[in-house]
Write a protein that holds these residues in place. Sequence first.
Motif, short mmCIF file in Angstrom:
data_model
loop_
_atom_site.label_atom_id
_atom_site.label_comp_id
_atom_site.label_asym_id
_atom_site.label_seq_id
_atom_site.Cartn_x
_atom_site.Cartn_y
_atom_site.Cartn_z
N ALA A 1 62.44 30.57 67.79
CA ALA A 1 62.64 32.14 67.17
C ALA A 1 63.01 32.09 65.74
O ALA A 1 62.57 32.90 64.82
CB ALA A 1 63.79 32.73 67.82
N ALA A 2 63.78 31.18 65.18
CA ALA A 2 64.29 30.95 63.76
C ALA A 2 63.03 30.49 63.18
O ALA A 2 63.05 30.98 61.81
CB ALA A 2 65.38 29.94 63.63
N GLN B 1 66.98 29.94 58.76
CA GLN B 1 67.42 28.52 59.21
C GLN B 1 68.08 28.89 60.65
O GLN B 1 68.44 29.96 61.06
CB GLN B 1 68.55 27.91 58.41
CG GLN B 1 68.00 27.38 57.18
CD GLN B 1 67.43 26.27 57.00
OE1 GLN B 1 67.77 25.34 58.24
NE2 GLN B 1 66.49 26.22 56.37
N ARG B 2 68.09 27.96 61.67
CA ARG B 2 68.51 28.01 63.06
C ARG B 2 69.93 28.44 62.81
O ARG B 2 70.59 29.28 63.70
CB ARG B 2 68.35 26.52 64.00
CG ARG B 2 68.61 26.61 65.16
CD ARG B 2 68.29 25.22 65.68
NE ARG B 2 68.71 25.31 67.22
CZ ARG B 2 69.73 25.03 67.62
NH1 ARG B 2 70.68 24.54 67.14
NH2 ARG B 2 69.94 24.91 69.05
N SER B 3 70.72 27.89 62.06
CA SER B 3 72.06 28.10 61.68
C SER B 3 72.33 29.60 61.47
O SER B 3 73.08 30.38 61.79
CB SER B 3 72.92 27.11 61.12
OG SER B 3 72.20 27.16 59.74
N ARG C 1 74.40 32.36 63.30
CA ARG C 1 75.34 33.16 62.89
C ARG C 1 75.38 34.87 63.01
O ARG C 1 76.19 35.52 63.43
CB ARG C 1 75.47 32.91 61.18
CG ARG C 1 76.64 33.38 60.69
CD ARG C 1 77.01 32.78 59.18
NE ARG C 1 75.69 32.64 58.57
CZ ARG C 1 75.04 31.39 58.20
NH1 ARG C 1 75.54 30.60 58.86
NH2 ARG C 1 74.02 31.49 57.38
N MET C 2 74.04 35.19 62.95
CA MET C 2 73.73 36.41 63.27
C MET C 2 74.03 36.91 64.51
O MET C 2 74.51 37.96 64.94
CB MET C 2 72.39 36.88 62.80
CG MET C 2 72.05 36.97 61.36
SD MET C 2 70.48 37.65 60.64
CE MET C 2 69.49 36.27 61.09
N MET C 3 73.76 36.18 65.60
CA MET C 3 73.79 36.30 67.20
C MET C 3 75.50 36.56 67.29
O MET C 3 75.83 37.47 67.89
CB MET C 3 73.20 35.36 67.79
CG MET C 3 71.49 35.32 67.86
SD MET C 3 70.91 33.95 68.51
CE MET C 3 70.96 34.34 70.26
N LYS C 4 76.06 35.51 66.65
CA LYS C 4 77.48 35.55 66.86
C LYS C 4 78.18 36.90 66.21
O LYS C 4 79.03 37.48 66.92
CB LYS C 4 78.11 34.33 66.29
CG LYS C 4 79.49 34.08 66.52
CD LYS C 4 79.83 32.86 65.64
CE LYS C 4 81.04 32.01 66.44
NZ LYS C 4 81.32 30.64 65.84
N GLU C 5 77.87 37.53 65.08
CA GLU C 5 78.08 38.56 64.32
C GLU C 5 77.91 39.70 65.39
O GLU C 5 78.72 40.57 65.53
CB GLU C 5 77.39 38.58 63.20
CG GLU C 5 77.62 40.19 62.14
CD GLU C 5 76.66 40.21 61.27
OE1 GLU C 5 77.10 41.05 60.37
OE2 GLU C 5 75.71 39.53 61.22
N ILE C 6 76.61 39.97 66.08
CA ILE C 6 76.42 40.69 66.86
C ILE C 6 77.49 40.88 68.12
O ILE C 6 78.05 41.99 68.46
CB ILE C 6 74.82 40.73 67.44
CG1 ILE C 6 74.01 41.10 66.34
CG2 ILE C 6 74.51 41.83 68.46
CD1 ILE C 6 72.66 40.78 66.40
N VAL C 7 77.56 39.75 68.68
CA VAL C 7 78.47 39.61 69.89
C VAL C 7 79.88 40.06 69.45
O VAL C 7 80.55 40.75 70.03
CB VAL C 7 78.59 38.37 70.47
CG1 VAL C 7 79.62 37.99 71.42
CG2 VAL C 7 77.17 38.04 71.17
N MET C 8 80.28 39.75 68.25
CA MET C 8 81.79 40.22 67.88
C MET C 8 82.00 41.55 67.33
O MET C 8 82.73 42.16 67.77
CB MET C 8 82.19 39.14 66.56
CG MET C 8 82.26 37.81 66.67
SD MET C 8 83.53 37.22 68.10
CE MET C 8 84.99 37.59 67.23
N ASN C 9 80.86 42.05 66.90
CA ASN C 9 80.72 43.48 66.45
C ASN C 9 80.84 44.16 67.75
O ASN C 9 81.17 45.52 67.80
CB ASN C 9 79.44 44.00 65.90
CG ASN C 9 79.47 45.17 65.25
OD1 ASN C 9 80.34 45.25 64.28
ND2 ASN C 9 78.41 46.07 65.66
N ASP C 10 80.20 43.92 68.96
CA ASP C 10 80.08 44.56 70.14
C ASP C 10 81.46 44.77 71.02
O ASP C 10 81.41 45.61 71.86
CB ASP C 10 78.83 44.19 71.26
CG ASP C 10 77.85 44.66 70.76
OD1 ASP C 10 77.69 45.45 69.68
OD2 ASP C 10 76.75 44.02 71.00
#
Length: 85
Positions: free
Chosen positions: A62-63, A69-71, A75-84
Amino acid sequence: HPDKRMQPEDIELGQISSDIPVFFEKFLRLPYPEARTRVLMEFKKIYIAELTRRNGGNITKAAGEAQIQRSSLHRMMKEIVMNDK
């Protein structure tokens, strides 16, 4: 003329002004900084969900497809989870 005030019709939006996508309607009455932040977050959610679906959940693939970058994707996935939350 430098003193002329810009009018909405000065911005060429084509048909978009009369056909604003439903997706954006909920953001249009928010202050600009908040609307921009929320639209970007919604885009990230949709983009990453579709990107990971197309790649069978494989984050490395996917990256690569997204040319990030995979990282960064993590980081974007983590941001989405935290935002939800």
